[in-house]
Design a protein around this motif. Structure first.
Motif, short mmCIF file in Angstrom:
data_model
loop_
_atom_site.label_atom_id
_atom_site.label_comp_id
_atom_site.label_asym_id
_atom_site.label_seq_id
_atom_site.Cartn_x
_atom_site.Cartn_y
_atom_site.Cartn_z
N LEU A 159 16.13 15.11 -14.87
CA LEU A 159 17.54 14.73 -15.01
C LEU A 159 18.02 14.97 -16.45
N ALA A 160 17.20 14.57 -17.43
CA ALA A 160 17.58 14.75 -18.83
C ALA A 160 17.76 16.22 -19.16
N TRP A 161 16.82 17.07 -18.69
CA TRP A 161 16.93 18.49 -19.00
C TRP A 161 18.10 19.14 -18.26
N ALA A 162 18.38 18.69 -17.05
CA ALA A 162 19.52 19.24 -16.31
C ALA A 162 20.84 18.91 -17.01
N LEU A 163 20.97 17.66 -17.50
CA LEU A 163 22.17 17.29 -18.24
C LEU A 163 22.29 18.10 -19.52
N TYR A 164 21.17 18.31 -20.19
CA TYR A 164 21.15 19.13 -21.41
C TYR A 164 21.57 20.56 -21.09
N THR A 165 21.09 21.09 -19.97
CA THR A 165 21.42 22.45 -19.57
C THR A 165 22.92 22.61 -19.36
N LEU A 166 23.52 21.65 -18.67
CA LEU A 166 24.96 21.71 -18.42
C LEU A 166 25.75 21.59 -19.72
N ALA A 167 25.24 20.79 -20.66
CA ALA A 167 25.95 20.57 -21.92
C ALA A 167 25.79 21.74 -22.88
N ASN A 168 24.61 22.39 -22.86
CA ASN A 168 24.37 23.37 -23.92
C ASN A 168 25.00 24.73 -23.66
N ARG A 169 25.36 25.03 -22.42
CA ARG A 169 25.92 26.35 -22.15
C ARG A 169 27.21 26.59 -22.93
N PRO A 170 28.21 25.70 -22.89
CA PRO A 170 29.40 25.95 -23.70
C PRO A 170 29.14 25.84 -25.21
N LEU A 171 28.17 25.00 -25.59
CA LEU A 171 27.86 24.84 -27.01
C LEU A 171 27.20 26.10 -27.57
N VAL A 172 26.29 26.70 -26.80
CA VAL A 172 25.64 27.93 -27.24
C VAL A 172 26.67 29.04 -27.37
N ALA A 173 27.61 29.11 -26.41
CA ALA A 173 28.63 30.14 -26.46
C ALA A 173 29.51 30.00 -27.70
N ARG A 174 29.77 28.77 -28.13
CA ARG A 174 30.66 28.54 -29.26
C ARG A 174 29.94 28.54 -30.60
N LEU A 175 28.72 27.99 -30.64
CA LEU A 175 28.03 27.79 -31.91
C LEU A 175 26.93 28.81 -32.18
N GLY A 176 26.47 29.51 -31.15
CA GLY A 176 25.38 30.46 -31.31
C GLY A 176 24.05 29.87 -30.86
N LEU A 177 23.19 30.70 -30.28
CA LEU A 177 21.94 30.22 -29.70
C LEU A 177 21.01 29.62 -30.75
N LEU A 178 20.65 30.41 -31.77
CA LEU A 178 19.68 29.94 -32.76
C LEU A 178 20.17 28.72 -33.55
N PRO A 179 21.41 28.73 -34.06
CA PRO A 179 21.86 27.54 -34.79
C PRO A 179 21.87 26.29 -33.92
N PHE A 180 22.38 26.43 -32.70
CA PHE A 180 22.44 25.25 -31.83
C PHE A 180 21.05 24.74 -31.50
N VAL A 181 20.17 25.63 -31.05
CA VAL A 181 18.82 25.22 -30.66
C VAL A 181 18.06 24.66 -31.86
N GLY A 182 18.17 25.34 -33.01
CA GLY A 182 17.44 24.91 -34.19
C GLY A 182 17.82 23.51 -34.64
N PHE A 183 19.11 23.24 -34.79
CA PHE A 183 19.54 21.94 -35.30
C PHE A 183 19.47 20.86 -34.22
N ALA A 184 19.73 21.21 -32.96
CA ALA A 184 19.60 20.21 -31.89
C ALA A 184 18.16 19.76 -31.75
N THR A 185 17.23 20.72 -31.83
CA THR A 185 15.81 20.37 -31.72
C THR A 185 15.37 19.53 -32.91
N LEU A 186 15.82 19.88 -34.12
CA LEU A 186 15.45 19.11 -35.31
C LEU A 186 15.96 17.67 -35.21
N ILE A 187 17.22 17.50 -34.84
CA ILE A 187 17.80 16.16 -34.75
C ILE A 187 17.09 15.35 -33.66
N GLY A 188 16.79 15.99 -32.54
CA GLY A 188 16.11 15.29 -31.46
C GLY A 188 14.66 14.98 -31.77
#
Length: 297
Positions: A159-188
């Protein structure tokens, strides 16, 4: 480029299938918190370095940073805690199903936010739900290696990963894959690694366990995520996601071969029915748009 994308996707499936077994092995040398912290600590440092190397420090708004932080807490902090807790309390062969049913959860959640599922997706969801209910019923059978607690944690991780999947698609499109994944992973990762840092110096784990923890983080949380995202972009989400069905099958095979796990006919039947539903829901159909892009571990 297509050959490279297919190679990355197939390697990702192999990595995710073996990672469940790797985590199960690591839990014999480290605590649950240490296993998560070590793996994600390595992954977050590498991802952050790649993001800064490719694009420098992002110039995001305060609102963007809040979204990235929320996604990191959901897709890393909660997901990793639930996932490893489920793996710790369940056979490795069954634990791999959590990753497989993420597309099913995405379809269900997508319907709640207005994403209309196709007929094969509805059929696949119903089949998988039947398999999951059967699997939960197996916990009541004498001699079963399954527990309601373990399956519950695995369900929460999906459930957590599915919610993350739905949330990250527009964020990746707007912020970029590497920046979003890098900083989201670090914060988490920060809430996961900070509490275990004082305990690392007291560990007497063998050298191979430290190496396996680092390798697991690098392969499952760095290479696999980026390769999977590239596959979805080059090949399309439908053709990419169909390969994910091989991951739990490989997990089953490795759990039986390397860990000596054995399953009852009911457990195998329930797992097979669940995977059949995932296969039906993800099968590419002409003129159908995929509503999910999944990634694991």
């Amino acid at each position: 480029m297509i050959v490279l994308a297919y190679t990355g996707v197939i390697l990702t499936v192999l990595i995710w299938g073996g990672n469940v077994v790797a985590v199960k092995v690591l839990l014999n040398s480290f605590t649950q918190a240490q296993t998560i912290g070590l793996r994600l600590g390595v992954a977050s440092i590498v991802l952050l370095g790649l993001a800064l190397w490719r694009g420098g420090w992002p110039r995001w708004s305060f609102r963007d940073w809040l979204w990235v932080a929320g996604a990191g807490l959901l897709g890393t902090t909660l997901f990793q805690n639930f996932s490893v807790a489920g793996i710790h309390r369940s056979p490795a062969g069954i634990s791999g199903l959590a990753n497989a049913v993420v597309p099913i959860v995405v379809v269900l959640l997508g319907g709640l936010v207005g994403q209309r599922p196709s007929r094969p997706q509805v059929m696949g969801v119903l089949i998988s739900l039947g398999g999951m209910l059967w699997l939960f019923g197996q916990t009541l059978e004498p001699g079963s290696s399954l527990s309601l607690t373990g399956l519950g944690f695995l369900g929460l991780s999906a459930l957590a990963w599915a919610l993350y999947t739905l949330a990250n698609r527009p964020l990746v499109a707007r912020l970029g894959l590497l920046p979003f994944v890098g900083f989201a992973t670090l914060i988490g990762t920060l809430p996961l690694i900070v509490p275990v840092l004082p305990t690392l110096g007291q560990l007497s784990a063998p050298l191979w366990a430290w190496g396996l923890a680092a390798l697991s983080g690098l392969l499952a949380n760095v290479f696999a995520y980026l390769a999977w995202a590239n596959g979805a972009q080059v090949l399309g989400a439908a053709r990419t996601s169909i390969w994910q069905n091989l991951s739990p099958l490989l997990g089953f095979a490795l759990a039986i071969w390397l860990l000596g796990e054995r399953f009852t006919s009911g457990e195998l039947g329930a797992a097979a029915l669940t995977l059949l539903g995932v296969l039906v829901a993800n099968w590419p159909v002409r003129a159908r748009k995929a509503v999910m892009e999944t990634a694991g571990q």
